[in-house]
Design an enzyme around this catalytic site. Structure first.
Site, PDB file in Angstrom:
ATOM      1  N   LYS A  15       0.836  -1.204   0.000  1.00  0.00           N
ATOM      2  CA  LYS A  15       0.000   0.000   0.000  1.00  0.00           C
ATOM      3  C   LYS A  15       0.878   1.264   0.000  1.00  0.00           C
ATOM      4  CE  LYS A  15      -3.808  -2.378   2.417  1.00  0.00           C
ATOM      5  NZ  LYS A  15      -4.671  -2.402   3.637  1.00  0.00           N
ATOM      6  N   ARG A 120      -1.159 -14.760   4.149  1.00  0.00           N
ATOM      7  CA  ARG A 120      -1.942 -14.126   5.223  1.00  0.00           C
ATOM      8  C   ARG A 120      -1.210 -14.274   6.565  1.00  0.00           C
ATOM      9  NH1 ARG A 120      -6.488 -10.703   4.223  1.00  0.00           N
ATOM     10  NH2 ARG A 120      -7.541 -11.442   6.077  1.00  0.00           N
ATOM     11  N   THR A 126      -5.472  -7.533  10.522  1.00  0.00           N
ATOM     12  CA  THR A 126      -5.767  -6.189  10.017  1.00  0.00           C
ATOM     13  C   THR A 126      -5.167  -5.076  10.885  1.00  0.00           C
ATOM     14  OG1 THR A 126      -7.834  -7.083   9.156  1.00  0.00           O
ATOM     15  CG2 THR A 126      -7.656  -4.674   9.277  1.00  0.00           C
ATOM     16  N   ARG A 137       2.744  -6.819   9.458  1.00  0.00           N
ATOM     17  CA  ARG A 137       1.963  -5.763  10.127  1.00  0.00           C
ATOM     18  C   ARG A 137       2.301  -5.647  11.613  1.00  0.00           C
ATOM     19  NH1 ARG A 137      -3.863  -7.376   7.425  1.00  0.00           N
ATOM     20  NH2 ARG A 137      -3.746  -6.141   5.516  1.00  0.00           N
ATOM     21  N   ASN A 157      -1.698  -0.332   7.327  1.00  0.00           N
ATOM     22  CA  ASN A 157      -1.082  -1.620   7.671  1.00  0.00           C
ATOM     23  C   ASN A 157      -0.196  -2.192   6.556  1.00  0.00           C
ATOM     24  OD1 ASN A 157      -3.119  -2.323   5.944  1.00  0.00           O
ATOM     25  ND2 ASN A 157      -4.384  -3.348   7.477  1.00  0.00           N
ATOM     26  N   HIS A 160      -1.875  -5.314   1.435  1.00  0.00           N
ATOM     27  CA  HIS A 160      -3.106  -6.090   1.252  1.00  0.00           C
ATOM     28  C   HIS A 160      -2.699  -7.498   0.862  1.00  0.00           C
ATOM     29  CE1 HIS A 160      -6.855  -7.655  -0.289  1.00  0.00           C
ATOM     30  NE2 HIS A 160      -6.165  -8.069  -1.344  1.00  0.00           N
TER      31      HIS A 160
HETATM   32  P1  ADP Z   1      -7.520  -7.073   5.607  1.00  0.00           P
HETATM   33  O1  ADP Z   1      -6.706  -6.098   4.789  1.00  0.00           O
HETATM   34  O2  ADP Z   1      -6.801  -7.505   6.854  1.00  0.00           O
HETATM   35  O3  ADP Z   1      -8.059  -8.240   4.799  1.00  0.00           O
HETATM   36  P2  ADP Z   1     -10.198  -5.904   5.474  1.00  0.00           P
HETATM   37  O4  ADP Z   1     -10.351  -6.575   4.145  1.00  0.00           O
HETATM   38  O5  ADP Z   1     -11.246  -6.160   6.480  1.00  0.00           O
HETATM   39  O6  ADP Z   1      -8.783  -6.248   6.145  1.00  0.00           O
HETATM   40  O7  ADP Z   1     -10.121  -4.325   5.274  1.00  0.00           O
HETATM   41  C1  ADP Z   1      -9.384  -3.767   4.212  1.00  0.00           C
HETATM   42  C2  ADP Z   1      -8.530  -2.627   4.726  1.00  0.00           C
HETATM   43  O8  ADP Z   1      -9.357  -1.568   5.187  1.00  0.00           O
HETATM   44  C3  ADP Z   1      -7.631  -2.961   5.918  1.00  0.00           C
HETATM   45  O9  ADP Z   1      -6.424  -3.590   5.553  1.00  0.00           O
HETATM   46  C4  ADP Z   1      -7.424  -1.597   6.534  1.00  0.00           C
HETATM   47  O10 ADP Z   1      -6.445  -0.844   5.818  1.00  0.00           O
HETATM   48  C5  ADP Z   1      -8.787  -0.929   6.316  1.00  0.00           C
HETATM   49  N1  ADP Z   1      -9.732  -1.127   7.435  1.00  0.00           N
HETATM   50  C6  ADP Z   1     -10.431  -2.251   7.722  1.00  0.00           C
HETATM   51  N2  ADP Z   1     -11.251  -2.080   8.775  1.00  0.00           N
HETATM   52  C7  ADP Z   1     -11.079  -0.792   9.179  1.00  0.00           C
HETATM   53  C8  ADP Z   1     -11.650   0.017  10.221  1.00  0.00           C
HETATM   54  N3  ADP Z   1     -12.565  -0.473  11.064  1.00  0.00           N
HETATM   55  N4  ADP Z   1     -11.220   1.289  10.338  1.00  0.00           N
HETATM   56  C9  ADP Z   1     -10.305   1.809   9.492  1.00  0.00           C
HETATM   57  N5  ADP Z   1      -9.745   1.100   8.484  1.00  0.00           N
HETATM   58  C10 ADP Z   1     -10.106  -0.182   8.321  1.00  0.00           C
HETATM   59 MG    MG Z   2      -9.454  -8.248   3.208  1.00  0.00          MG
END
Ligand code: ADP
Ligand code: MG
Length: 202
Positions: A15, A120, A126, A137, A157, A160
């Site tokens: 990112k 993962r 996350t 992360r 973080n 992705h």
């Molecule tokens: P991941 O990337 O761990 O699969 P998600 O697909 O749930 O997580 O969410 C996509 C991205 O959106 C996260 O990596 C993070 O950057 C952001 N994000 C997710 N949930 C939140 C939240 N509650 N508040 C702020 N940003 C969030």
């Molecule tokens: Mg995701």
């Protein structure tokens, strides 16, 4: 060999914060050293449209992401403005588009046995603050849901990583054309996948 587990592919995006923190090499190193093979790589500044499409390819994503935030709040005794997962994710998507489209990102396809779950695991959960040490992360950044909420922005973080094999296939198709994905052999793959391991001793 087409459906052999060693052919599984997953999408990783470094990112904008990962690029700005000059962590491209460090992040690639972590996926590479586990034995995965890099089969596609490019840098681009994503449009908000491409980002929204990417996250909503999975029709369950809105619910799951909202529920994950609610669970994290319960564990920490935090009170949220709403307990509706869809309302939470509506806000998340808005700030996520700002975040992901703010600068160049590095898109990659990694291939190898259990690529989706291995990536993962190496990536971590996350929320950087609560995820495991040893993950990207957990080791390389310090953000939290509460701080990003207070500041009205997405959790930063660094990367992705696709959540399932199906999600990975859809995401790879979304960002790459088939001629951008390389089919090649790595010499070192023999030690990971060859059945007999003959030819080592002289
Ligand atoms: P991941 O990337 O761990 O699969 P998600 O697909 O749930 O997580 O969410 C996509 C991205 O959106 C996260 O990596 C993070 O950057 C952001 N994000 C997710 N949930 C939140 C939240 N509650 N508040 C702020 N940003 C969030
Ligand atoms: Mg995701």
């Amino acid at each position: 060999m087409k459906d052999h587990p060693s052919k599984e592919q997953t999408l990783v995006i470094i990112k904008p914060d990962g690029v700005q923190r000059t962590l491209i090499g460090e992040i690639i190193k972590r996926y590479e050293r586990v034995g995965l093979k890099l089969v596609a790589l490019k840098m681009t500044v994503p449009t908000k449209e491409m980002v929204e499409k990417h996250y909503t390819l999975d029709p369950e994503w809105r619910r799951i992401t909202g529920e994950k935030r609610i669970k994290a709040a319960k564990e920490k005794g935090e009170v949220l403005d709403t307990e509706d997962p869809y309302e939470i994710t509506e806000k998340v998507l808005r700030v996520l588009k700002e975040y992901m489209a703010s600068g160049p990102v590095v898109l990659m396809v990694w291939q190898g046995a259990h690529a989706v779950s291995i990536v993962r695991k190496i990536t971590g959960g996350t929320e950087p603050m609560s995820t495991d040490v040893g993950t990207i992360r957990g080791d390389l950044v310090l953000d939290s849901y509460s701080m990003s909420d207070d500041d009205g922005r997405a959790v930063r973080n660094l990367v992705h990583a696709s959540g399932s094999v199906e999600e990975a296939q859809n995401e790879i198709e979304h960002w790459f054309s088939t001629n951008e994905i390389q089919n090649y052999r790595l010499v070192g793959e023999e030690i990971l996948y060859d059945v007999n391991l003959d030819g080592i001793l002289e």
